[in-house]
Structure formats: C-alpha cells, structure tokens
Design a protein around this motif. Structure first.
Motif, PDB file in Angstrom:
ATOM      1  N   PHE A  40       0.782  -1.335   0.064  1.00 21.94           N
ATOM      2  CA  PHE A  40      -0.048   0.072   0.144  1.00 21.94           C
ATOM      3  C   PHE A  40       0.718   1.243   0.061  1.00 21.94           C
ATOM      4  CE2 PHE A  40      -3.261  -3.196   1.629  1.00 21.94           C
ATOM      5  CZ  PHE A  40      -4.201  -2.966   0.594  1.00 21.94           C
ATOM      6  N   SER A  41       2.027   1.230  -0.215  1.00 23.03           N
ATOM      7  CA  SER A  41       2.887   2.186  -0.497  1.00 23.03           C
ATOM      8  C   SER A  41       3.115   2.443  -1.745  1.00 23.03           C
ATOM      9  CB  SER A  41       4.457   2.187   0.177  1.00 23.03           C
ATOM     10  OG  SER A  41       4.216   2.196   1.691  1.00 23.03           O
ATOM     11  N   PHE A  42       2.730   1.698  -2.980  1.00 23.35           N
ATOM     12  CA  PHE A  42       2.640   2.026  -4.256  1.00 23.35           C
ATOM     13  C   PHE A  42       1.512   3.079  -4.526  1.00 23.35           C
ATOM     14  CE2 PHE A  42       5.507  -1.495  -4.021  1.00 23.35           C
ATOM     15  CZ  PHE A  42       6.402  -1.442  -4.650  1.00 23.35           C
ATOM     16  N   PHE A  43       1.818   4.086  -5.460  1.00 24.00           N
ATOM     17  CA  PHE A  43       0.835   5.164  -5.764  1.00 24.00           C
ATOM     18  C   PHE A  43      -0.091   4.224  -6.751  1.00 24.00           C
ATOM     19  CE2 PHE A  43      -0.931   8.349  -8.486  1.00 24.00           C
ATOM     20  CZ  PHE A  43      -1.350   9.300  -7.501  1.00 24.00           C
ATOM     21  N   THR A  44       0.418   3.290  -7.359  1.00 21.34           N
ATOM     22  CA  THR A  44      -0.244   2.215  -8.319  1.00 21.34           C
ATOM     23  C   THR A  44      -1.398   1.837  -7.732  1.00 21.34           C
ATOM     24  OG1 THR A  44       1.517   2.144  -9.953  1.00 21.34           O
ATOM     25  CG2 THR A  44      -0.113   0.178  -9.914  1.00 21.34           C
ATOM     26  N   ILE A  45      -1.007   1.007  -6.446  1.00 16.86           N
ATOM     27  CA  ILE A  45      -2.016   0.199  -5.707  1.00 16.86           C
ATOM     28  C   ILE A  45      -3.126   1.111  -5.280  1.00 16.86           C
ATOM     29  CG2 ILE A  45      -2.379  -1.277  -3.903  1.00 16.86           C
ATOM     30  CD1 ILE A  45      -1.142  -2.549  -6.639  1.00 16.86           C
ATOM     31  N   LEU A  46      -2.791   2.126  -4.542  1.00 16.14           N
ATOM     32  CA  LEU A  46      -3.625   3.019  -3.922  1.00 16.14           C
ATOM     33  C   LEU A  46      -4.534   3.592  -4.939  1.00 16.14           C
ATOM     34  CD1 LEU A  46      -1.173   5.117  -1.692  1.00 16.14           C
ATOM     35  CD2 LEU A  46      -2.790   3.153  -0.786  1.00 16.14           C
ATOM     36  N   THR A  47      -4.169   4.000  -6.089  1.00 16.22           N
ATOM     37  CA  THR A  47      -4.979   4.614  -7.058  1.00 16.22           C
ATOM     38  C   THR A  47      -5.875   3.386  -7.716  1.00 16.22           C
ATOM     39  OG1 THR A  47      -3.322   6.466  -7.357  1.00 16.22           O
ATOM     40  CG2 THR A  47      -5.039   6.261  -9.006  1.00 16.22           C
ATOM     41  N   ASN A  48      -5.465   2.517  -7.943  1.00 17.31           N
ATOM     42  CA  ASN A  48      -6.370   1.397  -8.562  1.00 17.31           C
ATOM     43  C   ASN A  48      -7.088   1.072  -7.646  1.00 17.31           C
ATOM     44  OD1 ASN A  48      -5.332  -0.115 -11.263  1.00 17.31           O
ATOM     45  ND2 ASN A  48      -3.653   0.907 -10.672  1.00 17.31           N
ATOM     46  N   THR A  49      -6.858   0.897  -6.204  1.00 24.76           N
ATOM     47  CA  THR A  49      -7.810   0.438  -5.102  1.00 24.76           C
ATOM     48  C   THR A  49      -8.929   1.810  -5.144  1.00 24.76           C
ATOM     49  OG1 THR A  49      -6.329  -0.374  -4.072  1.00 24.76           O
ATOM     50  CG2 THR A  49      -8.180  -0.013  -2.769  1.00 24.76           C
ATOM     51  N   LEU A  50      -8.450   2.936  -5.169  1.00 26.67           N
ATOM     52  CA  LEU A  50      -9.352   4.141  -5.387  1.00 26.67           C
ATOM     53  C   LEU A  50     -10.541   4.093  -6.590  1.00 26.67           C
ATOM     54  CD1 LEU A  50     -10.419   6.902  -3.970  1.00 26.67           C
ATOM     55  CD2 LEU A  50      -8.540   7.936  -5.503  1.00 26.67           C
ATOM     56  N   VAL A  51      -9.863   3.655  -7.757  1.00 27.22           N
ATOM     57  CA  VAL A  51     -10.707   3.538  -8.963  1.00 27.22           C
ATOM     58  C   VAL A  51     -11.644   2.521  -8.677  1.00 27.22           C
ATOM     59  CG1 VAL A  51     -10.487   2.637 -11.194  1.00 27.22           C
ATOM     60  CG2 VAL A  51      -8.941   4.200 -10.431  1.00 27.22           C
ATOM     61  N   ALA A  52     -11.451   1.257  -8.046  1.00 29.21           N
ATOM     62  CA  ALA A  52     -12.265   0.112  -7.788  1.00 29.21           C
ATOM     63  C   ALA A  52     -13.223   0.441  -6.828  1.00 29.21           C
ATOM     64  CB  ALA A  52     -11.273  -1.172  -7.074  1.00 29.21           C
ATOM     65  N   ILE A  53     -12.965   1.122  -5.891  1.00 30.31           N
ATOM     66  CA  ILE A  53     -14.037   1.599  -5.010  1.00 30.31           C
ATOM     67  C   ILE A  53     -14.969   2.759  -5.550  1.00 30.31           C
ATOM     68  CG2 ILE A  53     -14.578   3.151  -2.941  1.00 30.31           C
ATOM     69  CD1 ILE A  53     -11.581   1.975  -1.902  1.00 30.31           C
TER      70      ILE A  53
END
Length: 199
Positions: A40-53
């Motif tokens: 969860f320190s990757f901007f990629t993961i945080l942002t893809n999770t945000l998109v999923a939500i």
C-alpha cells in the motif's frame, strides 16, 4: 448502461488489485506486515484501489449523494490513474519485464484501468462539475502521498519507485523528479478541463 459499465470496470479493477496483492505476498522478501505496508506504499496500488472503490460505488442502484458524486471527484480520480499509466509507460516499463500472471496484472493496473477510467470519464463527467479552482484540491492526494513515502523511506529504507529513491539519487534529484510529476498532474488537470469545455 452506466451502471453496467461500472460493474464491469469495478470487477476488472478489483481483480487486478487482489491478484497483485496475492502475487506480492507469494514473492515477498520481507515479513508479512512489512510486505502489506509496502504493497500500500505504491501509488499504483492506492490509485487502482481508489478506482475500484469508485466504480463499486457507481454500480449501486441509488447513489446520487455519494462522496464520489460530488463535483470534480471523477476527474480527479481519472487524472490520478492516468498519471499511473503514463509514468509506467514512459519511465518504468523499460526497467522491468514481468512474465506470466504478473504481466497480465501489470497491464491491467497500468494500461487497461487507466484507459477504461478515461472512457468512463469522457462519457459521464459533466463539464459544469469541474473548474480551474479545483486543481489545487486535486493535488492534495499526490502531495500527501509524496510526503508519506519520503518520511517512511527515511525510516525504513524502502522507496517504492526509483525516481524517488533518496538513498540512490539523493534529495535534490528526488525533488526535481517530483516537480516533474507535479507538472504532469497540472498539465493533465488543465487538459481535461479544456476537453470538457469543448465536448
């Protein structure tokens, strides 16, 4: 149509994030708690999770007053995921060659999800919901993220991306690189507002 697209896009985004988490845990080189923090320190993961939500929220039958329904939220999320895709294509793709399932997930995270989010934005964002004064607010999330990875990197020695790896390139180059990313955010934000003014 909108709800059906939201459901399909939510499934794609969640699949990519969940499988990436599984792969990272399978190939971890640190303890489980540390691996989760790094994930969860990757901007990629945080942002893809945000998109999923976001797409999950849009797939609900009744959601007119949701957090994501407020002005400019879809545009902001689209900008964030486009930055993920652009930086990967321009900077990171040539320094890493995933194979198998990792390659599939990689393309979903960095290519497919940015494209489908942009399509959704083009179809459903309303120009009356976005304006120039929102750009500084859209920059808060990446600014907080940068501060977080620099502080945690200083403490743990782990930096998620080579262009912000203070240990290897120093603070000066890290700040120069960060300024470049900031400019990319501003240019994308401005460009998307202009596009919506035209179409």
């Amino acid at each position: 149509m909108k709800r059906n697209l939201s459901i399909v896009f939510a499934i794609i985004a969640w699949f990519a994030v969940i499988v990436q988490f599984y792969l990272m845990m399978e190939n971890r080189i640190a303890s489980i708690p540390e691996t989760i923090i790094r994930f969860f320190s990757f901007f990629t993961i945080l942002t893809n999770t945000l998109v999923a939500i976001y797409f999950t929220s849009q797939s609900q039958k009744e959601n007119p007053a949701s957090f994501f329904g407020k002005g400019g939220r879809l545009t902001a999320i689209t900008i964030y995921i486009l930055v993920v895709g652009l930086i990967y294509q321009l900077v990171l793709r040539q320094i890493w060659e995933p194979t198998g399932m990792q390659k599939i997930v990689d393309e979903l995270l960095h290519s497919v999800t940015p494209v489908i989010t942009l399509i959704y934005w083009f179809l459903y964002e309303k120009k009356k919901l976005i304006n120039w004064s929102q750009i500084p607010y859209w920059l808060i999330y990446p600014a907080i993220y940068l501060l977080y990875i620099l502080i945690r990197g200083h403490v743990s020695g782990f930096y998620p991306y080579p262009f912000v790896n203070v240990t290897e390139i120093g603070y000066q180059q890290t700040l120069i690189n960060s300024l470049g990313v900031l400019i990319l955010f501003v240019l994308l934000s401005s460009g998307m507002i202009l596009i919506k003014r035209i179409f």
